[in-house]
Write a protein that holds these residues in place. Structure first.
Motif, PDB file in Angstrom:
ATOM      1  N   GLU A  18      64.461  45.384  88.398  1.00 27.77           N
ATOM      2  CA  GLU A  18      65.378  45.761  87.340  1.00 27.77           C
ATOM      3  C   GLU A  18      66.761  46.125  87.860  1.00 27.77           C
ATOM      4  O   GLU A  18      67.658  46.391  87.077  1.00 27.77           O
ATOM      5  CB  GLU A  18      64.805  46.948  86.568  1.00 27.77           C
ATOM      6  N   ALA A  19      66.960  46.147  89.161  1.00 24.40           N
ATOM      7  CA  ALA A  19      68.259  46.517  89.724  1.00 24.40           C
ATOM      8  C   ALA A  19      69.318  45.545  89.260  1.00 24.40           C
ATOM      9  O   ALA A  19      69.110  44.334  89.241  1.00 24.40           O
ATOM     10  CB  ALA A  19      68.181  46.532  91.245  1.00 24.40           C
ATOM     11  N   TRP A  20      70.476  46.081  88.912  1.00 22.49           N
ATOM     12  CA  TRP A  20      71.536  45.275  88.308  1.00 22.49           C
ATOM     13  C   TRP A  20      71.999  44.135  89.201  1.00 22.49           C
ATOM     14  O   TRP A  20      72.156  43.011  88.770  1.00 22.49           O
ATOM     15  CB  TRP A  20      72.745  46.168  88.015  1.00 22.49           C
ATOM     16  N   PHE A  21      72.292  44.434  90.444  1.00 20.92           N
ATOM     17  CA  PHE A  21      72.972  43.449  91.265  1.00 20.92           C
ATOM     18  C   PHE A  21      72.165  42.973  92.465  1.00 20.92           C
ATOM     19  O   PHE A  21      72.704  42.321  93.338  1.00 20.92           O
ATOM     20  CB  PHE A  21      74.309  44.023  91.768  1.00 20.92           C
ATOM     21  N   ASP A  22      70.908  43.317  92.540  1.00 19.32           N
ATOM     22  CA  ASP A  22      70.108  42.859  93.675  1.00 19.32           C
ATOM     23  C   ASP A  22      69.695  41.411  93.466  1.00 19.32           C
ATOM     24  O   ASP A  22      68.548  41.087  93.217  1.00 19.32           O
ATOM     25  CB  ASP A  22      68.873  43.743  93.855  1.00 19.32           C
ATOM     26  N   SER A  23      70.664  40.537  93.563  1.00 17.17           N
ATOM     27  CA  SER A  23      70.450  39.109  93.392  1.00 17.17           C
ATOM     28  C   SER A  23      71.354  38.369  94.350  1.00 17.17           C
ATOM     29  O   SER A  23      72.523  38.695  94.515  1.00 17.17           O
ATOM     30  CB  SER A  23      70.759  38.687  91.949  1.00 17.17           C
ATOM     31  N   GLU A 226      80.134  34.483  87.367  1.00 19.76           N
ATOM     32  CA  GLU A 226      80.136  35.927  87.137  1.00 19.76           C
ATOM     33  C   GLU A 226      79.654  36.264  85.733  1.00 19.76           C
ATOM     34  O   GLU A 226      78.888  37.204  85.533  1.00 19.76           O
ATOM     35  CB  GLU A 226      81.539  36.489  87.354  1.00 19.76           C
ATOM     36  N   ARG A 227      80.099  35.483  84.769  1.00 14.88           N
ATOM     37  CA  ARG A 227      79.691  35.742  83.382  1.00 14.88           C
ATOM     38  C   ARG A 227      78.185  35.543  83.213  1.00 14.88           C
ATOM     39  O   ARG A 227      77.515  36.323  82.528  1.00 14.88           O
ATOM     40  CB  ARG A 227      80.466  34.820  82.431  1.00 14.88           C
ATOM     41  N   LYS A 228      77.658  34.514  83.859  1.00 18.18           N
ATOM     42  CA  LYS A 228      76.226  34.262  83.785  1.00 18.18           C
ATOM     43  C   LYS A 228      75.452  35.417  84.394  1.00 18.18           C
ATOM     44  O   LYS A 228      74.444  35.869  83.843  1.00 18.18           O
ATOM     45  CB  LYS A 228      75.900  32.954  84.521  1.00 18.18           C
ATOM     46  N   LEU A 229      75.931  35.912  85.519  1.00 17.92           N
ATOM     47  CA  LEU A 229      75.277  37.035  86.184  1.00 17.92           C
ATOM     48  C   LEU A 229      75.344  38.295  85.344  1.00 17.92           C
ATOM     49  O   LEU A 229      74.357  39.030  85.218  1.00 17.92           O
ATOM     50  CB  LEU A 229      75.927  37.268  87.544  1.00 17.92           C
ATOM     51  N   MET A 230      76.521  38.548  84.749  1.00 21.32           N
ATOM     52  CA  MET A 230      76.686  39.740  83.930  1.00 21.32           C
ATOM     53  C   MET A 230      75.748  39.713  82.727  1.00 21.32           C
ATOM     54  O   MET A 230      75.125  40.727  82.383  1.00 21.32           O
ATOM     55  CB  MET A 230      78.133  39.862  83.468  1.00 21.32           C
ATOM     56  N   HIS A 231      75.628  38.556  82.075  1.00 23.10           N
ATOM     57  CA  HIS A 231      74.742  38.464  80.922  1.00 23.10           C
ATOM     58  C   HIS A 231      73.280  38.619  81.342  1.00 23.10           C
ATOM     59  O   HIS A 231      72.465  39.187  80.596  1.00 23.10           O
ATOM     60  CB  HIS A 231      74.945  37.135  80.200  1.00 23.10           C
ATOM     61  N   ALA A 232      72.948  38.156  82.536  1.00 22.34           N
ATOM     62  CA  ALA A 232      71.565  38.233  83.005  1.00 22.34           C
ATOM     63  C   ALA A 232      71.155  39.659  83.335  1.00 22.34           C
ATOM     64  O   ALA A 232      70.016  40.066  83.096  1.00 22.34           O
ATOM     65  CB  ALA A 232      71.381  37.332  84.219  1.00 22.34           C
ATOM     66  N   TYR A 233      72.095  40.451  83.897  1.00 20.22           N
ATOM     67  CA  TYR A 233      71.752  41.780  84.377  1.00 20.22           C
ATOM     68  C   TYR A 233      72.290  42.910  83.508  1.00 20.22           C
ATOM     69  O   TYR A 233      71.929  44.065  83.721  1.00 20.22           O
ATOM     70  CB  TYR A 233      72.245  41.959  85.821  1.00 20.22           C
ATOM     71  N   ASN A 234      73.125  42.613  82.534  1.00 17.92           N
ATOM     72  CA  ASN A 234      73.654  43.654  81.674  1.00 17.92           C
ATOM     73  C   ASN A 234      72.516  44.322  80.902  1.00 17.92           C
ATOM     74  O   ASN A 234      71.606  43.654  80.412  1.00 17.92           O
ATOM     75  CB  ASN A 234      74.672  43.054  80.693  1.00 17.92           C
ATOM     76  N   GLU A 235      72.564  45.623  80.805  1.00 24.01           N
ATOM     77  CA  GLU A 235      71.569  46.449  80.111  1.00 24.01           C
ATOM     78  C   GLU A 235      70.237  46.538  80.839  1.00 24.01           C
ATOM     79  O   GLU A 235      69.263  47.066  80.291  1.00 24.01           O
ATOM     80  CB  GLU A 235      71.333  45.965  78.674  1.00 24.01           C
ATOM     81  N   LYS A 236      70.162  46.049  82.084  1.00 18.86           N
ATOM     82  CA  LYS A 236      68.928  46.199  82.848  1.00 18.86           C
ATOM     83  C   LYS A 236      68.876  47.604  83.438  1.00 18.86           C
ATOM     84  O   LYS A 236      69.785  48.012  84.156  1.00 18.86           O
ATOM     85  CB  LYS A 236      68.864  45.171  83.978  1.00 18.86           C
ATOM     86  N   PRO A 237      67.828  48.366  83.163  1.00 17.03           N
ATOM     87  CA  PRO A 237      67.733  49.717  83.727  1.00 17.03           C
ATOM     88  C   PRO A 237      67.399  49.672  85.203  1.00 17.03           C
ATOM     89  O   PRO A 237      66.861  48.674  85.711  1.00 17.03           O
ATOM     90  CB  PRO A 237      66.603  50.351  82.915  1.00 17.03           C
ATOM     91  N   VAL A 238      67.717  50.742  85.911  1.00 14.77           N
ATOM     92  CA  VAL A 238      67.401  50.824  87.329  1.00 14.77           C
ATOM     93  C   VAL A 238      67.065  52.265  87.682  1.00 14.77           C
ATOM     94  O   VAL A 238      67.739  53.200  87.241  1.00 14.77           O
ATOM     95  CB  VAL A 238      68.573  50.305  88.195  1.00 14.77           C
ATOM     96  N   LEU A 239      66.004  52.454  88.435  1.00 11.59           N
ATOM     97  CA  LEU A 239      65.656  53.787  88.917  1.00 11.59           C
ATOM     98  C   LEU A 239      66.723  54.247  89.900  1.00 11.59           C
ATOM     99  O   LEU A 239      67.182  53.459  90.745  1.00 11.59           O
ATOM    100  CB  LEU A 239      64.279  53.778  89.585  1.00 11.59           C
ATOM    101  N   SER A 240      67.113  55.489  89.808  1.00 13.83           N
ATOM    102  CA  SER A 240      68.206  55.994  90.652  1.00 13.83           C
ATOM    103  C   SER A 240      67.765  56.274  92.083  1.00 13.83           C
ATOM    104  O   SER A 240      68.604  56.436  92.966  1.00 13.83           O
ATOM    105  CB  SER A 240      68.799  57.272  90.052  1.00 13.83           C
ATOM    106  N   ARG A 241      66.480  56.342  92.340  1.00 11.37           N
ATOM    107  CA  ARG A 241      65.973  56.638  93.678  1.00 11.37           C
ATOM    108  C   ARG A 241      66.359  55.558  94.675  1.00 11.37           C
ATOM    109  O   ARG A 241      66.446  54.373  94.277  1.00 11.37           O
ATOM    110  CB  ARG A 241      64.452  56.775  93.655  1.00 11.37           C
ATOM    111  N   PRO A 242      66.544  55.823  95.937  1.00 12.42           N
ATOM    112  CA  PRO A 242      66.638  57.171  96.505  1.00 12.42           C
ATOM    113  C   PRO A 242      68.088  57.658  96.603  1.00 12.42           C
ATOM    114  O   PRO A 242      68.365  58.632  97.281  1.00 12.42           O
ATOM    115  CB  PRO A 242      66.063  56.959  97.908  1.00 12.42           C
ATOM    116  N   GLN A 243      68.994  56.952  95.924  1.00 11.83           N
ATOM    117  CA  GLN A 243      70.423  57.274  96.060  1.00 11.83           C
ATOM    118  C   GLN A 243      70.851  58.329  95.051  1.00 11.83           C
ATOM    119  O   GLN A 243      71.786  58.139  94.277  1.00 11.83           O
ATOM    120  CB  GLN A 243      71.275  56.002  95.903  1.00 11.83           C
ATOM    121  N   HIS A 244      70.127  59.435  95.036  1.00 12.81           N
ATOM    122  CA  HIS A 244      70.485  60.518  94.131  1.00 12.81           C
ATOM    123  C   HIS A 244      70.258  61.862  94.817  1.00 12.81           C
ATOM    124  O   HIS A 244      69.458  61.989  95.747  1.00 12.81           O
ATOM    125  CB  HIS A 244      69.704  60.432  92.813  1.00 12.81           C
TER     126      HIS A 244
END
Length: 329
Positions: A18-23, A226-244
């Motif tokens: 579910e990570a936004w940009f791990d692609s 970029e637009r394709k990537l943004m639409h694919a990952y927009n609104e995807k939730p991500v757990l904040s661990r361990p960077q919190h």
């Protein structure tokens, strides 16, 4: 910006995939380290000494007024629904939150500022229950290039500091299990997680989940990729661990979300539109991920901890928070 005010008069009531940009698709962008060279030197910005919390960015109920913040309905976020364990469906959240926004600050700094609530003047709000009356969320964003190996995790950056006040109606509007989960998160409790061979003990705070979306994706100057990537990952939730990290004060609880420690690919992804951040209308929220242990549905549907809308924030318009080197260490 005549319809905006510096502070509102009152408060109104993942997993790895579910990570936004791990692609790997992020690496196809045209971003390079040279893009950071065009940003003004953070050290050239004026200093602020212990400013009033929420005094830097005005509140504005109107849509898309640049450099302002506004409220967003909790019920506009999608969360795990009551039947998620059976059908994996997400539904719009109940239209209430535990905490509601009362301010936003943006600070520049030459190093990360942890536990930033210590350095601003928070309002005096008496605690009348088990939960702290204020929630502070410090989103730490790097302004230096990411490195693949042994990269820095501290340096020049931005702090988006979001301030929330406990809802006076939370005991009536939110289910008891969610109120208890907030307490468990604040008290840093642990829980057992069943594994294939043995159970493991993990911090309850590992369940904290970020909800975010860019509202105006179609209005942004983006390449086709970029637009394709943004639409694919927009609104995807991500757990904040361990960077919190978490901090408690006399009448507040602070959550620091440290993007300096995000993965190389995630940071590269975010850097693709750092210069276009000022064009984005961003909705930000937090929830506590519902447990799926034992296929129990008691914690479903998920509830909203807090949420806010950021309207086209240009971080170059803001100042440094005046701190000494010793304070930052």
């Amino acid at each position: 910006m005549g319809a905006c005010v510096s502070r509102p008069e009152k408060c109104v009531g993942g997993s790895v995939e579910e990570a936004w940009f791990d692609s790997a698709a992020v690496l196809e962008s045209d971003w390079s380290d040279d893009d950071f060279q065009s940003l003004p030197d953070v050290s050239s910005k004026a200093f602020l000494q212990r400013p009033i919390a929420g005094s830097q960015v005005p509140f504005c109920p109107l849509k898309r007024v640049p450099d302002s913040w506004s409220e967003i309905e909790p019920g506009t976020f999608k969360v795990r629904g009551p039947s998620y364990l059976r059908d994996k469906r997400k539904e719009l959240a109940t239209n209430c939150a535990a905490y509601y926004p009362f301010g936003l600050d943006v600070f520049l700094s030459h190093k990360k500022i942890n536990h930033i609530a210590r350095f601003v003047e928070l309002p005096v709000i008496n605690s009348s229950g088990k939960l702290p009356p204020m929630l502070v969320v410090n989103v730490q964003i790097p302004l230096y290039p990411a490195a693949i190996f042994g990269g820095e995790t501290d340096g020049e950056g931005i702090s988006f500091v979001l301030y929330f006040k406990l809802s006076e109606r939370f005991t009536k509007e939110l289910p008891a299990h969610f109120q208890e989960n907030i307490r468990r998160l604040i008290d840093d409790e642990v829980e057992k997680v069943k594994g294939f061979r043995s159970d493991t003990v993990v911090a309850f705070r590992e369940r904290l989940k970020i909800l975010g979306r860019v509202v105006n994706v179609d209005d942004l100057p983006l390449s086709a990729a970029e637009r394709k990537l943004m639409h694919a990952y927009n609104e995807k939730p991500v757990l904040s661990r361990p960077q919190h990290d978490f901090y408690s004060g006399e009448n507040y609880f602070e959550i620091d979300l440290d993007m300096h420690r995000f993965s190389y690919i995630s940071r590269k992804g975010f850097a693709t539109f750092i210069d276009r951040l000022k064009l984005c209308v961003l909705d930000f929220g937090l929830t506590i991920q519902a447990s799926t242990i034992g296929n129990k549905a008691e914690e479903l549907p998920e509830q909203i901890l807090c949420c806010i809308r950021l309207n086209q924030i240009d971080f170059l318009n803001y100042k440094q928070l005046g701190l000494s080197e010793e304070t930052l260490e």
